[in-house]
Every structure is written in structure tokens, then in C-alpha cells.
Write a protein that holds these residues in place. Structure first.
Motif, short mmCIF file in Angstrom:
data_model
loop_
_atom_site.label_atom_id
_atom_site.label_comp_id
_atom_site.label_asym_id
_atom_site.label_seq_id
_atom_site.Cartn_x
_atom_site.Cartn_y
_atom_site.Cartn_z
N GLU A 287 0.81 -1.21 0.00
CA GLU A 287 0.00 0.00 0.00
C GLU A 287 0.85 1.27 0.00
N ARG B 40 -8.50 -8.65 -6.28
CA ARG B 40 -7.99 -7.44 -5.61
C ARG B 40 -7.21 -7.79 -4.35
N ARG C 125 0.98 -6.70 -9.40
CA ARG C 125 0.05 -6.92 -8.29
C ARG C 125 -1.28 -6.21 -8.51
N THR C 126 -1.25 -4.96 -8.98
CA THR C 126 -2.49 -4.21 -9.16
C THR C 126 -3.20 -4.59 -10.46
N THR D 209 -4.88 -5.05 -3.22
CA THR D 209 -4.43 -3.73 -2.78
C THR D 209 -5.54 -2.71 -2.99
N PHE E 233 -5.20 0.26 -4.39
CA PHE E 233 -5.05 0.69 -5.79
C PHE E 233 -5.11 -0.57 -6.65
N TRP E 234 -6.10 -0.61 -7.59
CA TRP E 234 -6.32 -1.84 -8.35
C TRP E 234 -6.95 -1.52 -9.70
N SER E 235 -6.32 -1.97 -10.76
CA SER E 235 -6.89 -1.77 -12.09
C SER E 235 -7.43 -3.06 -12.69
N HIS F 86 3.25 3.75 -5.73
CA HIS F 86 2.16 3.72 -6.71
C HIS F 86 2.14 5.00 -7.53
N THR G 137 -4.99 5.29 -14.47
CA THR G 137 -4.81 4.02 -15.17
C THR G 137 -5.26 4.07 -16.63
N PRO H 186 -2.30 -0.79 -16.64
CA PRO H 186 -1.81 -1.07 -15.28
C PRO H 186 -0.37 -0.63 -15.11
#
Length: 261
Positions: A13, A157, A151-152, A159, A161-163, A18, A190, A147
Motif C-alpha cells: 500500500e 484485488r 500486483r495491481t 491492494t 489501488f487496483w486496475s 504507486h 490508469t 496497469p
């Protein structure tokens, strides 16, 4: 990029990592601001948004636009104007249960925005169902298609922040729908995919849906490690260039797709 990814492996996080990863590719106005500019420029008569959430983006529609929002759990905390209706159901159910053309008052769909489930197959079905309602000169927008780390970009999901894996949609359309004009605007955080030169009569995706999903689900994120910008058709987040893209006739769109910087 490597140091950011190593930092996120230790602390998923970590906002600074990010932000730095995002800034390596995404510059300029936030995607919501770009979306607002597109509404003002195109002035669509009919608009559909998949995934309205709190209503931030559907709140951008102009008074003269007939707008339909679709979200199984909308969380809109303000009164919507009369020209906006929200259907509290999944997009699959919405397209299956409703005569969407009738809901649009017989108008063709001129602009659509896909921002629902962050999983590839949902976005693919949404695109398939929306394109049928469009004109060749209509525009379909898709969020979360660029992305910034593995991970994201996962399907599940892990995290804040997630695309998700919407990036697979870009690769699929580039491979099998070369008739389309596909550009990913470098709008934070994104990207905002712009799809034009549509073909409402196309049945390729519908006729091959299962096989297409199976093929692109097998892709590993590592395919983006080399030339991510080229593979995802990254386009400068510059309003003058975006506006020219939206105004370009079909022949120019085809040429632009071959000359993305």
C-alpha cells in the motif's frame, strides 16, 4: 520501476511507489476531467455508463443527453437529474432483460463508458453489447486499461489501488478487431481507452466469446514488460490531440492507429 516494484513487494500500500509508477506513463488531466471534456465536445444524445459507483462520472452528462447508468450496487448520494436513470443490476442482466434501444427512446448510442467489474471478460461482454447499439461514428470509452505493476493488474484485488486485468481487452481488440480505432489516453491513474470506428453489425466477439476468453485468460502479465506503451496503444493526454482524434473521419482514424507515438 524495479525499485518501486521491490518496495511494493515489501509494502503493497506504499502510496509513493504507486504514484511514481503511475507518473512514469500517465501525465496531464485526471481521467474524470478528460471524460468531462469528451462529454462537452461530443454532446451525445444518448449515453450509457457501466459502473456508476458514487455517480462522479455519470454526473458529467449534459442536460440534453439521455443517460442510462448500470451498477448492481450504486452508491449515489445526490439527486440525479431527470435525464439520468440508473439500473441497479449487473450489466449482463441489464442487456439480457431490457430492450435497451427502447430505453434510449430509439436513439442510437453515441457515447458509452465501461468502468464496472475490473475483470477482462466482463469488459469484453460490455463492449460487445454496447457496440451493437452504436453508430460507426460513436465512441466507447474504457477505464483501467493501463496497469502499472503486476500486483495491481491481477484479477483478484489485493491492494487498495487496483486496475484489474482490463489490459487483456486492449490486446484482444488489437489482434482480432483491426477494423477498430484503439487509443489509450495517458490519463491518470490508469488510462482511458478510446474505441472508435465501430461496427454495430460485427458478430465476431459474440460468435467466439468462449474461445476468446480462454485464449486471453492464459496471457501472463509479463507480456507487458517490454514496450507496455506500444502494446497498449498509449496516446498523449493532450486535449488538442484527443479532440482531433474524436473528430477524425474513419480514414484518418485508421492512419492514426498505425502512427501512435
Amino acid at each position: 520501476m524495479r525499485y518501486c516494484e521491490e518496495a511494493l513487494a515489501l509494502k503493497p500500500e506504499l502510496a509513493e511507489a504507486h504514484e511514481l509508477l503511475t507518473g512514469m506513463f500517465m501525465q496531464g488531466e485526471h481521467y474524470v476531467q478528460v471524460l468531462g471534456r469528451i462529454h462537452e465536445h461530443l454532446k451525445p444524445g444518448a449515453y450509457i455508463e457501466i459502473g456508476v459507483a458514487e455517480g462522479t462520472s455519470i454526473g458529467l452528462v449534459r442536460p440534453a443527453t439521455l443517460a442510462l447508468g448500470v451498477d448492481p450496487e450504486p452508491k449515489i448520494a445526490f439527486a440525479l437529474p431527470r435525464n439520468v436513470r440508473v439500473f441497479a443490476e449487473t450489466s449482463d442482466d441489464f442487456f439480457a432483460r431490457h430492450d435497451v434501444r427502447a430505453e434510449l427512446g430509439g436513439r442510437p448510442l453515441e457515447l458509452a463508458f465501461i468502468d464496472g467489474m475490473h475483470q477482462f471478460e466482463y469488459a469484453l461482454r460490455d463492449f460487445m453489447n454496447l457496440e451493437r447499439l452504436c453508430l460507426p461514428g460513436s465512441t466507447i470509452l474504457v477505464h483501467d486499461c493501463f496497469p502499472h505493476d503486476r500486483r495491481t493488474a491481477q484479477r483478484e484485488r489485493e491492494t487498495a489501488f487496483w486496475s484489474g486485468d482490463i489490459w487483456r481487452l486492449v490486446l484482444l481488440l488489437k489482434k482480432y478487431r483491426r477494423d477498430l480505432s484503439i487509443h489509450t489516453i495517458a490519463a491518470p491513474p490508469t488510462g482511458l481507452l478510446v474505441i472508435r470506428k465501430l461496427d454495430p453489425s460485427s458478430d465476431f466477439i459474440a460468435g467466439n466469446l468462449e474461445d476468446l476468453c480462454e485464449e486471453f485468460m492464459r496471457l501472463d502479465y509479463g507480456i507487458l514488460n517490454k514496450d507496455r506503451a506500444g502494446k497498449l496503444n498509449l496516446f498523449p493526454n493532450d486535449w488538442n490531440r484527443i479532440r482531433a482524434l474524436l473528430d477524425a473521419p474513419a480514414a484518418q482514424l485508421s492512419a492514426a492507429a498505425r502512427n501512435i507515438p
